[in-house]
Design an enzyme around this catalytic site. Structure first.
Site, PDB file in Angstrom:
ATOM      1  N   ARG A 100       0.787  -1.359  -0.118  1.00  0.00           N
ATOM      2  CA  ARG A 100      -0.026   0.051   0.038  1.00  0.00           C
ATOM      3  C   ARG A 100       1.063   1.288  -0.170  1.00  0.00           C
ATOM      4  O   ARG A 100       0.688   2.155  -0.716  1.00  0.00           O
ATOM      5  CB  ARG A 100      -0.809   0.003   1.119  1.00  0.00           C
ATOM      6  CG  ARG A 100      -1.704   1.148   1.371  1.00  0.00           C
ATOM      7  CD  ARG A 100      -2.280   1.649   0.042  1.00  0.00           C
ATOM      8  NE  ARG A 100      -3.270   0.651  -0.516  1.00  0.00           N
ATOM      9  CZ  ARG A 100      -3.699   0.703  -2.128  1.00  0.00           C
ATOM     10  NH1 ARG A 100      -3.170   1.839  -2.418  1.00  0.00           N
ATOM     11  NH2 ARG A 100      -4.028  -0.247  -2.288  1.00  0.00           N
ATOM     12  N   LYS A 135       1.871  24.399  -2.787  1.00  0.00           N
ATOM     13  CA  LYS A 135       0.538  23.974  -2.398  1.00  0.00           C
ATOM     14  C   LYS A 135       0.606  22.486  -2.743  1.00  0.00           C
ATOM     15  O   LYS A 135       0.009  21.770  -3.449  1.00  0.00           O
ATOM     16  CB  LYS A 135      -0.518  24.561  -3.472  1.00  0.00           C
ATOM     17  CG  LYS A 135      -0.720  26.113  -3.034  1.00  0.00           C
ATOM     18  CD  LYS A 135      -1.933  26.561  -4.207  1.00  0.00           C
ATOM     19  CE  LYS A 135      -2.170  28.105  -3.746  1.00  0.00           C
ATOM     20  NZ  LYS A 135      -2.958  28.502  -4.766  1.00  0.00           N
ATOM     21  N   LYS A 167       4.532  38.695  -0.951  1.00  0.00           N
ATOM     22  CA  LYS A 167       3.190  38.497  -1.410  1.00  0.00           C
ATOM     23  C   LYS A 167       2.538  39.819  -0.419  1.00  0.00           C
ATOM     24  O   LYS A 167       3.097  40.526  -0.098  1.00  0.00           O
ATOM     25  CB  LYS A 167       2.645  37.317  -0.884  1.00  0.00           C
ATOM     26  CG  LYS A 167       3.759  35.922  -1.546  1.00  0.00           C
ATOM     27  CD  LYS A 167       2.806  34.588  -1.694  1.00  0.00           C
ATOM     28  CE  LYS A 167       1.731  34.958  -2.881  1.00  0.00           C
ATOM     29  NZ  LYS A 167       1.123  33.332  -2.992  1.00  0.00           N
ATOM     30  N   GLU A 200       4.879  40.375  -5.229  1.00  0.00           N
ATOM     31  CA  GLU A 200       3.780  40.296  -6.162  1.00  0.00           C
ATOM     32  C   GLU A 200       3.203  41.564  -6.307  1.00  0.00           C
ATOM     33  O   GLU A 200       3.368  42.411  -5.407  1.00  0.00           O
ATOM     34  CB  GLU A 200       2.785  39.348  -5.180  1.00  0.00           C
ATOM     35  CG  GLU A 200       1.338  39.222  -5.554  1.00  0.00           C
ATOM     36  CD  GLU A 200       0.441  38.285  -4.525  1.00  0.00           C
ATOM     37  OE1 GLU A 200       0.902  37.025  -4.658  1.00  0.00           O
ATOM     38  OE2 GLU A 200      -0.039  38.996  -4.005  1.00  0.00           O
ATOM     39  N   ASP A 222      -0.279  39.049 -10.046  1.00  0.00           N
ATOM     40  CA  ASP A 222      -1.045  38.372  -9.522  1.00  0.00           C
ATOM     41  C   ASP A 222      -2.502  38.554  -9.966  1.00  0.00           C
ATOM     42  O   ASP A 222      -3.095  39.616  -9.920  1.00  0.00           O
ATOM     43  CB  ASP A 222      -1.141  38.602  -8.020  1.00  0.00           C
ATOM     44  CG  ASP A 222      -2.244  37.553  -7.236  1.00  0.00           C
ATOM     45  OD1 ASP A 222      -2.002  36.528  -7.496  1.00  0.00           O
ATOM     46  OD2 ASP A 222      -2.425  38.302  -6.509  1.00  0.00           O
TER      47      ASP A 222
END
Length: 283
Positions: A100, A135, A167, A200, A222
């Site tokens: 697995r 992410k 950011k 950004e 962005d």
């Protein structure tokens, strides 16, 4: 400092085994003799790009150093349903213990590689390079990013430590664009670090502020639409690197790349993928 991949992989495998096994694989211990040997093969049940074969080998070898691993395909190979990636022979109890974990890793990585490759093929022949993001699956970041590279894209920063990314929240909390850039530059100087700075911007006005102030290596556009991206890329041309991010889909990817932007980052490469179906079957 970039993590040592060999050490990371060893720790990842040990943690994954510990999570699954607990005080013993009682299903196998109850009915499989300790000295029994078993053979199995990894069968692809879906078309795509295979990834994680090298990691699978490490899992088997970690559980049973006497493992015989017959590798048939390599990571990055385009596979079709029915293809066999490898055959393996080891103690049956260990084979069943690994089953697995190996499938979880390979199906996940192959799903990322397959999705990434679909995006990459859409911008073939253009200047733009495809980037991943942070992410990723917690605890699996280096494997996720390995799968992205296998799929043909480029890794962005590995974590918070190998690039300064200013950011919108950094800019707002710092009091503005110029303050954020200046403090980042001062930080690098005071700590002796040599890191690139990316910032950004949310509109053309912020872009003008950055270009007039300077002090960065890359500008992230962005959530710019395609016409505004084209305008921004032309304005930036020859000064710093450009990156588009935010809301870019597989349908709009090529149009964004045709603006001439240097990079496009897509979070969906790692956080919105379906696993590639495969099975490990006894021989």
């Amino acid at each position: 400092m970039i993590p040592d991949f060999d050490q990371y992989l060893s720790e990842f495998i040990d943690n994954a085994i510990r999570e699954d096994v607990g005080d013993g694989d009682h299903s196998s211990l109850s009915c499989i003799p300790a000295d029994a040997m078993g053979k199995a093969q990894l069968i692809c049940k879906e078309d795509g790009i295979i990834a994680g074969i090298e990691v699978a080998k490490r899992v088997f070898m970690r559980l049973d150093p006497s493992t015989k691993f017959d590798q048939i395909l390599s990571d990055g190979t385009r596979v079709k349903k029915g293809d066999i990636a490898f055959r393996v022979e080891l103690h049956t109890q260990k084979l069943l213990l690994a089953e697995r974990l190996v499938l979880n890793i390979m199906q996940h990585m192959s799903g990322i590689a397959t999705t990434t490759n679909k995006y990459v093929r859409l911008i073939e022949g253009l200047h733009t390079r495809l980037l991943d993001t942070r992410k990723t699956t917690p605890g699996m970041r280096l494997l996720d990013k390995m799968a992205v590279k296998i799929g043909g894209a480029v890794n962005h920063r590995i974590g918070l430590f190998d690039m300064i990314m200013l950011k919108d929240n950094h800019v707002d909390f710092a009091g503005g664009i110029t303050q954020a850039i200046d403090r980042a530059q001062e930080y690098l100087k005071s700590t002796g670090r040599n890191l690139k700075i990316e910032i950004e911007v949310r509109n053309m006005e912020e872009l003008e502020t950055v270009l007039n102030h300077g002090g960065v290596d890359r500008v992230m556009l962005d959530n710019f639409d395609i016409p505004t991206t084209r305008k921004a890329v032309e304005r930036i041309k020859g000064t710093v690197e450009t990156e588009s991010s935010g809301g870019i889909t597989i349908e709009t990817l090529r149009s964004y790349a045709e603006t001439g932007v240097d990079f496009i980052s897509v979070g969906a490469l790692t956080h919105h993928v379906a696993s590639l179906d495969m099975s490990l079957k006894a021989m």
